[in-house]
Design an enzyme around this catalytic site. Sequence first.
Site, PDB file in Angstrom:
ATOM      1  N   TYR A 144      -3.664   6.870 -19.695  1.00 17.68           N
ATOM      2  CA  TYR A 144      -2.862   5.779 -20.258  1.00 17.68           C
ATOM      3  C   TYR A 144      -3.728   5.045 -21.275  1.00 17.68           C
ATOM      4  CZ  TYR A 144      -0.151   1.331 -20.048  1.00 17.68           C
ATOM      5  OH  TYR A 144       0.560   0.201 -20.334  1.00 17.68           O
ATOM      6  N   LYS A 172       0.077   8.744 -21.585  1.00 17.06           N
ATOM      7  CA  LYS A 172       0.980   7.727 -22.127  1.00 17.06           C
ATOM      8  C   LYS A 172       0.186   6.938 -23.155  1.00 17.06           C
ATOM      9  CE  LYS A 172       3.108   3.350 -21.659  1.00 17.06           C
ATOM     10  NZ  LYS A 172       3.003   2.011 -21.049  1.00 17.06           N
TER      11      LYS A 172
END
EC number: 4.1.2.51
Length: 313
Positions: A144, A172
């Site tokens: 992330y 992400k």
Amino acid sequence: MTPSHKPTDLPSFQGIIPPIVTPLADNDHLDISGCERLVEFLIEGGVDGLFILGSSGEIASLSHNLRAKFVREICRMVNRRIPVLVGITDNSVVETVQLARAAEEAGADGVVLTTPFYYPVNQAELKTFVQSVLSETKLPLLLYNMPAMTKLSFAVETVAELAQIDQIVGIKDSSQDIEYFRRLTKLKSVRPDWTFLIGHETLLAESLAAGGTGGVNLGTNLFPKLFSDLMIAHRNRDEALMKDYQGKIDQLEAIYNIADRSLPLLPLIGVTKTALSILGVCEDRMALPHQGCTHEQRHRLTEELERLKTTLF
């Protein structure tokens, strides 16, 4: 690191996976009925999964006990209907691993790990951080990238090296840098199974065209079907319809502009929670010391939500 190949026993998390807010009854207790309504609201809206305890979930402001309880409650409520991804990052590797274990025990489908914050960390230390967590969990893991909050990015070269580890199944990206995202999606050549999720919702359609596989977007908390419909249009290769839905998603800026935009993210979480409370989904309490919307902001939000209901659908 193990050689890269397509794992046969790990899931691929793709589509619309909202970063859900954390409904609170008070500073260290969940709004359980609000959690249940939020879960059902999102599932009925057609989302492909849930991401809990991300930046939008105020993870850094919640106690470790509350984080673990939230994981258990959401996994219980979802009951395997859609995948649940759990944000586990803490500056302490020990605490990060503890939450990963709690996620595993609760039945979560994967964990999400951003970079540590507060102390500066170089890329070698960042790889050590990721590998230390991986060694203590069997769950698939997504990286992330959230530099606005952590002040540190995963270098593309670091992501490429970590992509050699089968247990890492995607990333992400919330950098708001579409060129960085395009560089990431080139890793499909070595990990065709990987998930590439975009955080910034105004880039959703563009990211999918660039090779992305889904979105983890704050606005999905409020209008899940709008985001799910864009994803369906993408799967059907209907570019005109995708453009139409992206234009509607862009209109959600009117909600965010009610917040104090001089600060990153947190005021946007506040207006999202208040909007959810106006919609009757959950309480709008923020974790201390963060403040929610003012009475005047709530009034403006009420008017804006009524307008959007007529223009978006």
